[in-house]
Design a protein around this motif. Structure first.
Motif, mmCIF file in Angstrom:
data_model
loop_
_atom_site.group_PDB
_atom_site.id
_atom_site.type_symbol
_atom_site.label_atom_id
_atom_site.label_comp_id
_atom_site.label_asym_id
_atom_site.label_seq_id
_atom_site.Cartn_x
_atom_site.Cartn_y
_atom_site.Cartn_z
ATOM 1 N N ARG A 39 0.979 4.396 -8.895
ATOM 2 C CA ARG A 39 0.606 3.796 -7.627
ATOM 3 C C ARG A 39 0.569 2.278 -7.767
ATOM 4 O O ARG A 39 0.122 1.749 -8.787
ATOM 5 C CB ARG A 39 -0.775 4.283 -7.194
ATOM 6 C CG ARG A 39 -0.875 5.790 -7.024
ATOM 7 C CD ARG A 39 -0.365 6.228 -5.666
ATOM 8 N NE ARG A 39 -0.606 7.659 -5.467
ATOM 9 C CZ ARG A 39 -0.344 8.305 -4.346
ATOM 10 N NH1 ARG A 39 0.178 7.652 -3.324
ATOM 11 N NH2 ARG A 39 -0.585 9.592 -4.231
ATOM 12 N N THR A 40 1.023 1.584 -6.757
ATOM 13 C CA THR A 40 0.977 0.125 -6.771
ATOM 14 C C THR A 40 -0.219 -0.412 -5.997
ATOM 15 O O THR A 40 -0.506 -1.608 -6.056
ATOM 16 C CB THR A 40 2.266 -0.461 -6.152
ATOM 17 O OG1 THR A 40 2.413 0.048 -4.825
ATOM 18 C CG2 THR A 40 3.480 -0.063 -6.979
ATOM 19 N N ASN A 41 -0.923 0.459 -5.258
ATOM 20 C CA ASN A 41 -2.117 0.036 -4.541
ATOM 21 C C ASN A 41 -3.320 0.829 -5.019
ATOM 22 O O ASN A 41 -3.198 1.960 -5.486
ATOM 23 C CB ASN A 41 -1.944 0.208 -3.027
ATOM 24 C CG ASN A 41 -1.512 1.604 -2.647
ATOM 25 O OD1 ASN A 41 -0.806 2.273 -3.402
ATOM 26 N ND2 ASN A 41 -1.917 2.062 -1.478
ATOM 27 N N ALA A 42 -4.492 0.214 -4.931
ATOM 28 C CA ALA A 42 -5.708 0.847 -5.428
ATOM 29 C C ALA A 42 -6.131 1.994 -4.518
ATOM 30 O O ALA A 42 -5.852 2.013 -3.322
ATOM 31 C CB ALA A 42 -6.819 -0.192 -5.521
ATOM 32 N N ASP A 43 -6.830 2.962 -5.124
ATOM 33 C CA ASP A 43 -7.381 4.069 -4.351
ATOM 34 C C ASP A 43 -8.396 3.528 -3.344
ATOM 35 O O ASP A 43 -9.313 2.788 -3.703
ATOM 36 C CB ASP A 43 -8.046 5.056 -5.314
ATOM 37 C CG ASP A 43 -8.884 6.087 -4.585
ATOM 38 O OD1 ASP A 43 -8.443 6.534 -3.522
ATOM 39 O OD2 ASP A 43 -9.969 6.423 -5.090
ATOM 40 N N SER A 44 -8.222 3.882 -2.097
ATOM 41 C CA SER A 44 -9.094 3.341 -1.049
ATOM 42 C C SER A 44 -9.902 4.422 -0.349
ATOM 43 O O SER A 44 -10.320 4.257 0.796
ATOM 44 C CB SER A 44 -8.258 2.579 -0.009
ATOM 45 O OG SER A 44 -7.280 3.436 0.573
#
Length: 400
Positions: free
Chosen positions: A3-8
């Motif tokens: 993943r390139t974005n953090a877990d939100s």
């Protein structure tokens, strides 16, 4: 997959900024709520939110349009619903709702407190992504098919299969060791993850977790399938008491109804099918609960068309949604356009053949059996297993 974005994933202390306002998600390990906790949730929904408690596909709940995050967290902490500031988003534990009361090979709920406590006791496990799901299946097969990351599935009264990435790993553990093995697998996931949110996203993740655990898989593998066997209606417990399974329209429980359920003063379990089970009732009180709550909107009829329909948030809750799919799905149920699973229809037949149908108006949507209404192509909240997709487009809906 990295993943390139953090877990939100939202929680209580980190809200999601939905299109209709802040959203809080409250974890309920094993789906269990005490009556007093449900009362606190109902009051919070009415006084701090939009007046409803949303049931999620992981047996958790969420409140929309939260107006005072600090007041909400204070109330939930006082009710025991926020026992950890650091680990609140990783307490994703789903267990067979009827376990320990009706059927099953072992009591899966007996493992929930120890697993929850073990997660909270390990500082490192606070780093788990909020998407990681722990599953506890008592052997009936209702939970292992949900595609969790780490779990156990009872094979007899004292033995469990270790479930990794939704499949049987071949490893068998005793009931006494089950929790420690799951916690060790969670640590192993963190050893291997490089931005992945789920174990299935880690390359060769299951084999690598097994290697870290140092346990030898056996030759037998159980097969798990998605279950839609929602416990609804009058359910006779093994001990002579009664449970009541109730569906909630599109998973949205009005605070006023929640207060009536809390007043019954019996343990409640939220299920991953966005329904609930009121447990441990004598027969006469159970009859009164149905008599009072059915006219208020709780669904005790296993043949209700509401059990066939799910929907994403849609407008106005989601900025990506093209329309108010929940209103359209509700109109489809109330006008009789949600047909029984055995009743043929042109649209369901097309979906079965892999074809799609475009309609310009929601009033033209008529589908048999399980269906999920989505406000966009992301299809958030889509249940596992066979289901007809009804997806909003710029020109109407696409079915199939």
């Amino acid at each position: 997959m990295t993943r390139t974005n953090a877990d939100s994933c939202p929680g209580v202390l980190r809200l999601h900024q939905a299109a209709d306002g802040p959203l809080a998600r409250i974890r309920l390990p094993g789906g269990r709520l005490e009556p007093g906790q449900l009362q606190v949730l109902a009051e919070a929904a009415a006084e701090l939110g939009d007046g409803n408690i949303e049931l999620t596909s992981r047996g958790n709940v969420q409140l929309r349009q939260v107006r005072d995050a600090a007041a909400l967290s204070e109330r939930l902490a006082g009710a025991g619903l926020l026992p950890s500031d650091t680990h609140e988003r990783v307490r994703n534990i789903v267990a067979s709702p009827l376990s320990g009361r009706i059927g099953g090979l072992a009591d899966a709920h007996a493992l929930v407190p120890a697993l929850d406590a073990g997660l909270r006791a390990a500082p490192r496990l606070a780093e788990l992504p909020g998407r990681v799901l722990f599953t506890l299946d008592d052997g009936r097969g209702d939970i292992s098919g949900l595609g969790g990351d780490i779990g156990v599935h009872a094979t007899d009264t004292a033995e469990f299969a270790l479930v990794l990435a939704g499949g049987d790993s071949g490893i068998r553990v005793s009931a006494a060791d089950a929790v420690q093995v799951m916690l060790a697998a969670a640590h192993a996931f963190l050893d291997l993850a490089a931005g992945q949110w789920r174990l299935r996203e880690v390359a060769d993740g299951v084999r690598r977790v097994i290697d870290i655990l140092g346990l030898a898989p056996g030759p037998e593998r159980l097969e798990f399938g998605a279950s839609h066997d929602i416990p609804i209606g009058w359910l006779d417990q093994d001990n002579g008491l009664v449970s009541l399974g109730a569906a909630v329209r599109l998973g949205s429980l009005p605070a006023r109804i929640a207060e009536f359920i809390a007043a019954v003063e019996r343990p409640i379990f939220i299920t991953p099918w966005r329904s609930l089970v009121i447990t441990d009732l004598d027969e006469w009180p159970a009859e009164q609960v149905v008599r009072v709550l059915a006219p208020m909107g709780l669904i005790f009829d296993a043949n209700s068309p509401w059990l066939q329909v799910s929907a994403c948030a849609g407008r106005p809750g989601c900025a990506k949604a093209l329309t108010d799919v929940r209103a359209d799905a509700t109109a489809a149920v109330e006008s009789g356009r949600v047909l029984p699973p055995t009743e043929p229809s042109d649209t369901s037949g097309a979906a079965d053949l892999g074809a799609t149908i475009e309609v310009h108006s929601a009033d033209d949507v008529t589908v048999a059996g399980r269906q999920h209404w989505s406000g966009c192509e992301r299809r958030c909240g889509r249940p596992r297993g066979p289901v007809t997709d009804i997806v909003a487009t710029e020109n109407g809906y696409r079915i199939g």
